[in-house]
Each structure stands twice: as C-alpha cells, then as structure tokens.
Design a protein around this motif. Sequence first.
Motif, PDB file in Angstrom:
ATOM      1  N   UNK A  76       0.757  -1.139  -0.046  1.00 21.07           N
ATOM      2  CA  UNK A  76      -0.170   0.037   0.134  1.00 21.07           C
ATOM      3  C   UNK A  76       1.003   1.098   0.138  1.00 21.07           C
ATOM      4  N   UNK A  77       2.130   1.154   0.055  1.00 19.00           N
ATOM      5  CA  UNK A  77       3.108   2.438   0.056  1.00 19.00           C
ATOM      6  C   UNK A  77       2.757   3.194   1.313  1.00 19.00           C
ATOM      7  N   UNK A  78       2.849   4.451   0.656  1.00 18.68           N
ATOM      8  CA  UNK A  78       2.942   5.647   1.904  1.00 18.68           C
ATOM      9  C   UNK A  78       1.610   5.928   2.559  1.00 18.68           C
ATOM     10  N   UNK A  79       0.459   5.351   1.701  1.00 16.97           N
ATOM     11  CA  UNK A  79      -0.963   5.766   2.104  1.00 16.97           C
ATOM     12  C   UNK A  79      -1.059   4.810   3.536  1.00 16.97           C
ATOM     13  N   UNK A  80      -0.171   3.886   3.819  1.00 13.72           N
ATOM     14  CA  UNK A  80      -0.487   2.934   5.147  1.00 13.72           C
ATOM     15  C   UNK A  80       0.516   3.512   5.916  1.00 13.72           C
ATOM     16  N   UNK A  81       0.117   4.680   6.581  1.00 10.83           N
ATOM     17  CA  UNK A  81       0.917   5.259   7.445  1.00 10.83           C
ATOM     18  C   UNK A  81       1.297   4.420   8.785  1.00 10.83           C
ATOM     19  N   UNK A  82       2.280   4.797   9.498  1.00  9.07           N
ATOM     20  CA  UNK A  82       2.626   4.171  10.706  1.00  9.07           C
ATOM     21  C   UNK A  82       1.428   3.987  11.720  1.00  9.07           C
ATOM     22  N   UNK A  83       0.520   4.861  11.793  1.00  6.20           N
ATOM     23  CA  UNK A  83      -0.801   4.878  12.475  1.00  6.20           C
ATOM     24  C   UNK A  83      -1.811   3.818  11.935  1.00  6.20           C
ATOM     25  N   UNK A  84      -1.974   3.833  10.881  1.00  5.80           N
ATOM     26  CA  UNK A  84      -2.718   2.926  10.128  1.00  5.80           C
ATOM     27  C   UNK A  84      -2.154   1.443  10.445  1.00  5.80           C
ATOM     28  N   UNK A  85      -0.957   1.085  10.337  1.00  2.00           N
ATOM     29  CA  UNK A  85      -0.293  -0.008  10.606  1.00  2.00           C
ATOM     30  C   UNK A  85      -0.631  -0.397  11.777  1.00  2.00           C
ATOM     31  N   UNK A  86      -0.312   0.448  12.926  1.00  2.00           N
ATOM     32  CA  UNK A  86      -0.499  -0.105  14.260  1.00  2.00           C
ATOM     33  C   UNK A  86      -1.823  -0.408  14.791  1.00  2.00           C
ATOM     34  N   UNK A  87      -2.857   0.374  13.971  1.00  2.00           N
ATOM     35  CA  UNK A  87      -4.143  -0.038  14.273  1.00  2.00           C
ATOM     36  C   UNK A  87      -4.449  -1.391  13.421  1.00  2.00           C
ATOM     37  N   UNK A  88      -3.754  -1.572  12.171  1.00  2.00           N
ATOM     38  CA  UNK A  88      -4.310  -2.925  11.489  1.00  2.00           C
ATOM     39  C   UNK A  88      -3.491  -4.104  12.570  1.00  2.00           C
ATOM     40  N   UNK A  89      -2.714  -3.744  12.988  1.00  2.00           N
ATOM     41  CA  UNK A  89      -1.764  -4.864  13.964  1.00  2.00           C
ATOM     42  C   UNK A  89      -2.819  -5.200  15.174  1.00  2.00           C
TER      43      UNK A  89
END
Length: 147
Positions: free
Chosen positions: A119-132
């Motif tokens: 997903x590249x840059x759109x998958x921000x660290x905040x979104x990554x943490x939420x997804x995890x």
Amino acid sequence: MKFMIIRKADKDTEAGMMPTEQLVTDMMKYNEEMIKAGVMFDGMGLQPSVKGARVKFNGGKPTITDGPFAEAKELIAGFTLIQVKSREEALEWVKRWPPIDGHGNVELELRQIYEAEDFGAEFTPEIRKQEELLRDNAAGREAGSRR
C-alpha cells in the motif's frame, strides 16, 4: 508472500456431497505437509451456496439475495492460506493438491494476498499500528473460540 489457494465449486460441492474418507485422509496429509514445511496458516471448506447469501450495494443500500447461485464454476468450495517465498513456490504447493479431489477434475485458483508493504505511503505508521491491533484482537478471539 501470502497466497490463497481457492478450490472452485463443482456440482458435487454445490450438492453438499461430503468428501470420501480417502479424500479427507489425502487432504489431511497434504495440509500436514504444508504445516510441517511452515507454509500453511489456515484453510477451510465452505458449505454450498444454498446456505449462503449475496449482499449487493447500490447507492449505499444493501440488497440481499439468498443462495443457491447459478454458476457453480464461479463459486468457491474452500480455501487454503499459505505463506511462501515466491509465486513459483506457491504454484509448486498447488501442483501437489490431492489428485483424487473432484474425481481428478478440480479447478484451483492461486491469488496473492495484499500485504501492508503493497500500500506504500498511504499505509501510515498509525494505520499499520491500528491494523496490527485489529489482527491481534481477531486472533485472540479465534483462539478463545477454539477452547
């Protein structure tokens, strides 16, 4: 790389015919080989479409259509999730599918699963943490339901 092996439905799976003891044994052996190799992380068979429903949204409003659905060859009878190093390795596992399935006439589809890096840059660290966190919560519920 993660892939889904999709077992396409046929007239037997759509009729709700249960697999033979030999096919169950062969599938268990196949799954065990993948688990021992560290590539399989999930897999399940699906009940016939007569027990399913389709939900189509038009203008944001859902319309529900109960099964069965006409084109069995477009339906899914089951799936296996694997994690391997390459598409070629995934195809090698697919080619080892038990040959007695579907009386020797089965159709499988291999599809790569999107991962966070795709997903590249759109998958921000905040979104990554939420997804995890969501995945961890879902995994915890799944583990609790198996007890």
